[in-house]
Design a protein around this motif. Structure first.
Motif, PDB file in Angstrom:
ATOM      1  N   LEU A  13       0.822  -1.199   0.000  1.00  0.00           N
ATOM      2  CA  LEU A  13       0.000   0.000   0.000  1.00  0.00           C
ATOM      3  C   LEU A  13       0.862   1.258   0.000  1.00  0.00           C
ATOM      4  N   ARG A  14       1.959   1.242   0.800  1.00  0.00           N
ATOM      5  CA  ARG A  14       2.836   2.405   0.864  1.00  0.00           C
ATOM      6  C   ARG A  14       3.520   2.655  -0.483  1.00  0.00           C
ATOM      7  N   LYS A  15       3.926   1.570  -1.158  1.00  0.00           N
ATOM      8  CA  LYS A  15       4.569   1.725  -2.456  1.00  0.00           C
ATOM      9  C   LYS A  15       3.596   2.289  -3.483  1.00  0.00           C
ATOM     10  N   ILE A  16       2.330   1.837  -3.393  1.00  0.00           N
ATOM     11  CA  ILE A  16       1.325   2.341  -4.340  1.00  0.00           C
ATOM     12  C   ILE A  16       1.050   3.815  -4.099  1.00  0.00           C
ATOM     13  N   ILE A  17       0.912   4.179  -2.847  1.00  0.00           N
ATOM     14  CA  ILE A  17       0.609   5.573  -2.514  1.00  0.00           C
ATOM     15  C   ILE A  17       1.778   6.488  -2.885  1.00  0.00           C
ATOM     16  N   GLU A  18       2.996   6.002  -2.641  1.00  0.00           N
ATOM     17  CA  GLU A  18       4.171   6.841  -2.873  1.00  0.00           C
ATOM     18  C   GLU A  18       4.667   6.779  -4.303  1.00  0.00           C
ATOM     19  N   TYR A  19       3.960   6.062  -5.170  1.00  0.00           N
ATOM     20  CA  TYR A  19       4.417   5.956  -6.550  1.00  0.00           C
ATOM     21  C   TYR A  19       4.412   7.323  -7.230  1.00  0.00           C
ATOM     22  N   ARG A  20       5.418   7.560  -8.051  1.00  0.00           N
ATOM     23  CA  ARG A  20       5.472   8.769  -8.865  1.00  0.00           C
ATOM     24  C   ARG A  20       6.283   8.474 -10.119  1.00  0.00           C
ATOM     25  N   SER A  21       6.002   9.230 -11.155  1.00  0.00           N
ATOM     26  CA  SER A  21       6.742   9.086 -12.398  1.00  0.00           C
ATOM     27  C   SER A  21       8.167   9.576 -12.202  1.00  0.00           C
ATOM     28  N   PRO A  22       9.124   9.052 -12.994  1.00  0.00           N
ATOM     29  CA  PRO A  22      10.519   9.480 -12.828  1.00  0.00           C
ATOM     30  C   PRO A  22      10.714  10.977 -13.029  1.00  0.00           C
ATOM     31  N   GLU A  23       9.916  11.587 -13.927  1.00  0.00           N
ATOM     32  CA  GLU A  23      10.099  13.006 -14.184  1.00  0.00           C
ATOM     33  C   GLU A  23       9.306  13.883 -13.230  1.00  0.00           C
ATOM     34  N   GLN A  40      -3.428   8.983  -6.882  1.00  0.00           N
ATOM     35  CA  GLN A  40      -3.192   7.576  -6.542  1.00  0.00           C
ATOM     36  C   GLN A  40      -4.032   7.166  -5.327  1.00  0.00           C
ATOM     37  N   ILE A  41      -4.123   8.058  -4.351  1.00  0.00           N
ATOM     38  CA  ILE A  41      -4.939   7.746  -3.166  1.00  0.00           C
ATOM     39  C   ILE A  41      -6.413   7.647  -3.559  1.00  0.00           C
ATOM     40  N   THR A  42      -6.877   8.549  -4.444  1.00  0.00           N
ATOM     41  CA  THR A  42      -8.270   8.521  -4.896  1.00  0.00           C
ATOM     42  C   THR A  42      -8.590   7.215  -5.617  1.00  0.00           C
ATOM     43  N   LEU A  43      -7.736   6.842  -6.547  1.00  0.00           N
ATOM     44  CA  LEU A  43      -7.952   5.598  -7.288  1.00  0.00           C
ATOM     45  C   LEU A  43      -7.940   4.404  -6.347  1.00  0.00           C
ATOM     46  N   LEU A  44      -6.999   4.410  -5.405  1.00  0.00           N
ATOM     47  CA  LEU A  44      -6.915   3.293  -4.467  1.00  0.00           C
ATOM     48  C   LEU A  44      -8.169   3.233  -3.596  1.00  0.00           C
ATOM     49  N   TYR A  82      -7.408  -0.884 -13.957  1.00  0.00           N
ATOM     50  CA  TYR A  82      -6.332  -0.610 -14.914  1.00  0.00           C
ATOM     51  C   TYR A  82      -5.682   0.749 -14.626  1.00  0.00           C
ATOM     52  N   LEU A  83      -6.500   1.752 -14.383  1.00  0.00           N
ATOM     53  CA  LEU A  83      -5.963   3.081 -14.083  1.00  0.00           C
ATOM     54  C   LEU A  83      -5.134   3.082 -12.800  1.00  0.00           C
ATOM     55  N   THR A  84      -5.516   2.263 -11.836  1.00  0.00           N
ATOM     56  CA  THR A  84      -4.832   2.257 -10.534  1.00  0.00           C
ATOM     57  C   THR A  84      -3.471   1.593 -10.606  1.00  0.00           C
ATOM     58  N   PHE A  85      -3.367   0.486 -11.312  1.00  0.00           N
ATOM     59  CA  PHE A  85      -2.154  -0.331 -11.253  1.00  0.00           C
ATOM     60  C   PHE A  85      -1.301  -0.270 -12.518  1.00  0.00           C
ATOM     61  N   ALA A  86      -1.740   0.420 -13.550  1.00  0.00           N
ATOM     62  CA  ALA A  86      -0.916   0.566 -14.756  1.00  0.00           C
ATOM     63  C   ALA A  86       0.027   1.750 -14.554  1.00  0.00           C
ATOM     64  N   ARG A  87       1.234   1.484 -14.120  1.00  0.00           N
ATOM     65  CA  ARG A  87       2.154   2.558 -13.708  1.00  0.00           C
ATOM     66  C   ARG A  87       2.733   3.353 -14.874  1.00  0.00           C
ATOM     67  N   ARG A  88       2.643   2.812 -16.064  1.00  0.00           N
ATOM     68  CA  ARG A  88       3.255   3.514 -17.189  1.00  0.00           C
ATOM     69  C   ARG A  88       2.384   4.656 -17.706  1.00  0.00           C
ATOM     70  N   LEU A  89       1.152   4.722 -17.260  1.00  0.00           N
ATOM     71  CA  LEU A  89       0.274   5.801 -17.704  1.00  0.00           C
ATOM     72  C   LEU A  89       0.711   7.117 -17.074  1.00  0.00           C
ATOM     73  N   ARG A  90       0.684   8.167 -17.877  1.00  0.00           N
ATOM     74  CA  ARG A  90       1.042   9.486 -17.372  1.00  0.00           C
ATOM     75  C   ARG A  90      -0.083  10.057 -16.519  1.00  0.00           C
ATOM     76  N   TYR A  91       0.248  11.070 -15.787  1.00  0.00           N
ATOM     77  CA  TYR A  91      -0.720  11.669 -14.864  1.00  0.00           C
ATOM     78  C   TYR A  91      -1.942  12.216 -15.617  1.00  0.00           C
ATOM     79  N   THR A  92      -1.700  12.970 -16.662  1.00  0.00           N
ATOM     80  CA  THR A  92      -2.814  13.579 -17.411  1.00  0.00           C
ATOM     81  C   THR A  92      -3.720  12.512 -18.003  1.00  0.00           C
TER      82      THR A  92
END
Length: 629
Positions: A13-23, A40-44, A82-92
């Motif tokens: 859960l902590r890794k999911i919440i703290e996830y961020r794109s490299p840029e 990320q918190i909203t989706l979770l 899909y939106l929650t766990f697909a990490r390659r998707l950009r924020y927008t």
């Protein structure tokens, strides 16, 4: 126990919440980083709590024979996963998908289930999400779009274009009521959520800015601490250098004082030995003993010369010397200080012409380099001393200060010791730099060598590798012209001089004064003494005499030699002078330019040198002494 069971889930859960794109990091884009965390918190949260409503919605849809609604619910939840766990998707992309999902769900429910379905609740999702994730302006745009869509549905209800659901879908009044309520709730939701979000965002940015400033202050404090440590280290080094410099200065003063007294002691020893040697028969067995006394006296004179050179109190005393013979004599003396496990190998080139050097300083160069080589050898090893005659052309040696091309003596001193690192070679000749352990080296030996070599218009180089030993090469120029003496020392010893005239001796040391008078009388001069400098000036004023030459010490307690001569020459204009000194102290240093054109004899001296200087002084033109008036 509970902590152990839930620890993996908490980590995920902590890794999911703290996830961020490299840029998108707090350093590069803190605003986007904060909104991404909120997304990320909203989706979770939606993934966690939506299944509860999903079960009831699907069951109700099946009961009412609205299978299409059940399918839409399931598809939308899968889309949410899909939106929650697909990490390659950009924020927008995530935000647009979430808004589209809420809009599609609400519109589908509104069209299929009618005004009394849960479509109104889902319709609020895009407004809240836009306010939360995009900002107030975007939330109001989404709100306007939702209200426009509601207006379309209301219009369709008036035209009876909506499907009948429980007999109330065609009632336009309900659609108008729902549209008005949704407008009020949606507008409040857009403004309130965006206001709270902006406040939280400002708080986050303030925290981030404060944290960044604290990090910058910490970095600045660390830099200040580092500089203070470097300054403290440098200050300690400067204090050590100051202590070394003060020690050298103290040793120089001590050497000067010792030299002055020792020179005065050597003058009567050497003078009386020469007189005894002259007066005794050549076959006397005591003649050998007198030679030993004179040899030891000369060695003592060279030792005094070295003491003055160490204290930087001595000028160069150049003489033509057989360098190979100097090295051989030096090697006999050094063999007593070199351990037996270290061999000294001499490789001397034959037929080397004499070199014009200050012999005492040249021996000091040999001493320092040989002692350094000895200290570099651990266990058994070899020190090689080699001489050669080389022709140097312009640019032959890679030196910061180029030397003149021509014939040079190449003196090589090599050892088989531990060697020196490459990065330290450029620092070897700096004052106070040493590779020896603390307390075992002052860092002045090689700087002294460098200074002596430069004084002789020469150069010195060094080559070394760790574990391969060190090689020092000293280059000293040959003078080119050398005329050896035609008569040996024994034959030329105490030759009979035929001097004449009265010579006045002014010297505060009684033993030195007595031997100078004896040597002058032996050479045929009439030597006299009238007491101290003050007494001698007064005697000459009261009883003028035809004195040809004044022989005076420079440093005296009542009046220095320069002032003594000025006072006497004011009385007798044709009086000439020979200055004698046993120590190059401050008075001589102040009169350096003056002494270059005046006769000066340094103590201790041999008989021939003394009489030669007397004759030179008597032969000087009166104009050369005008500067002393």
């Amino acid at each position: 126990m509970k902590r152990g069971l839930f620890a993996p889930a908490a980590s995920v859960l902590r890794k999911i919440i703290e996830y961020r794109s490299p840029e998108q990091s707090p350093r590069t884009n803190p605003r986007r980083y904060w909104r991404e965390r909120v997304l990320q918190i909203t989706l979770l949260s939606l993934v966690a709590f939506t299944p509860i409503a999903l079960v009831f919605s699907v069951a109700l849809a099946v009961q009412l024979n609205l299978e299409s609604i059940a399918v839409i619910d399931v598809v939308l939840y899968a889309w949410l996963l899909y939106l929650t766990f697909a990490r390659r998707l950009r924020y927008t992309t995530r935000v647009v998908h979430l808004l589209s999902m809420g809009f599609i769900l609400s519109m589908a429910l509104m069209y299929i289930a009618g005004a009394q379905s849960s479509a109104q609740a889902w319709m609020l999702l895009p407004i809240a999400a836009a306010a939360l994730l995009l900002g107030r302006r975007q939330a109001l745009v989404i709100f306007a779009l939702i209200m426009l869509t509601m207006g379309v549905f209301t219009g369709m209800s008036y035209l009876h274009m909506l499907p009948s659901t429980n007999g109330i879908a065609d009632n336009p009044d309900i659609w108008v009521l729902i549209w008005v309520n949704m407008a009020a709730i949606g507008l409040f939701l857009a403004l309130s959520v965006s206001t709270v979000t902006d406040g939280l965002e400002r708080a986050f940015l303030l925290e981030h800015t404060t944290s960044k400033r604290l990090q910058e202050e910490r970095a600045r404090l660390e830099e200040i601490t580092r500089r203070l440590r470097e300054e403290a280290k440098r200050r300690n080094e400067l204090q050590d250098q100051l202590w070394q410099s003060q020690k050298v200065e103290a040793l120089g003063r001590l050497a000067g004082g010792v030299a002055h007294d020792l020179n005065n002691l050597l003058v009567p020893v050497m003078g009386n030995a020469e007189l005894m040697k002259y007066e005794l028969d050549l076959d006397s067995e005591n003649r050998g003993r007198l030679n030993d006394i004179l040899y030891a006296s000369n060695r003592a004179r060279l030792l005094v010369h070295q003491l003055l050179a160490f204290g930087r109190k001595q000028k160069l005393s150049l003489e033509h010397s057989d360098i190979n013979q100097v090295i051989v004599t030096f090697n006999r003396l050094m063999s007593r200080t070199i351990p037996e496990n270290i061999a000294i190998d001499l490789d001397l080139a034959p037929d080397l012409e004499p070199l014009l050097v200050d012999r005492a300083l040249f021996e000091q160069v040999l001493l320092n380099l040989t002692l350094n080589a000895r200290d570099a050898v651990h266990g058994t090893g070899t020190i090689t001393i080699r001489t050669a005659r080389v022709e140097l052309e312009a640019g032959t040696l890679n030196l910061p200060d180029p030397i003149e091309p021509g014939p040079y003596l190449e003196l090589t001193i090599a050892d088989t010791g531990k060697g020196i690192e490459k990065e330290l070679l450029d620092k070897l000749f700096e004052p106070f730099f040493t590779t020896k352990e603390k307390g075992k080296g002052t860092g002045l030996g090689l700087s002294t060598v460098y200074g002596i070599v430069k004084q002789h218009d020469g150069a010195i180089t060094v080559e070394s590798n760790p574990g391969e030993g060190t090689v020092f090469r000293v280059y000293l120029p040959f003078s080119g012209v050398y005329e050896p003496a035609g008569v040996g020392e024994e034959e030329d010893f105490m030759q009979p001089y035929r001097g004449s005239g009265t010579v006045l001796v002014v010297e505060d040391d009684e033993k030195v004064r007595d031997i100078m008078i004896k040597l002058l009388n032996t050479a045929g001069y009439d030597a006299i003494y009238w007491g101290s400098a003050t007494e001698a000036v007064e005697m000459l004023r009261l009883s003028p005499q035809d004195i040809k030459l004044l022989v005076t010490d420079i440093v005296m307690p009542d009046m220095d030699g320069f002032q003594t001569y000025k006072e006497m020459r004011a009385i007798q204009a044709d009086l000439k002078v020979l200055f004698v000194s046993g120590y190059t102290d401050d008075i001589l240093n102040e009169q350096t330019d003056l002494l270059r054109s005046l006769p000066l004899l340094r103590k201790p001296f041999m008989y021939k040198d003394f009489i030669h200087h007397v004759e030179t002084a008597l032969a000087m033109e009166p104009d050369a002494l005008e500067m002393l008036r």
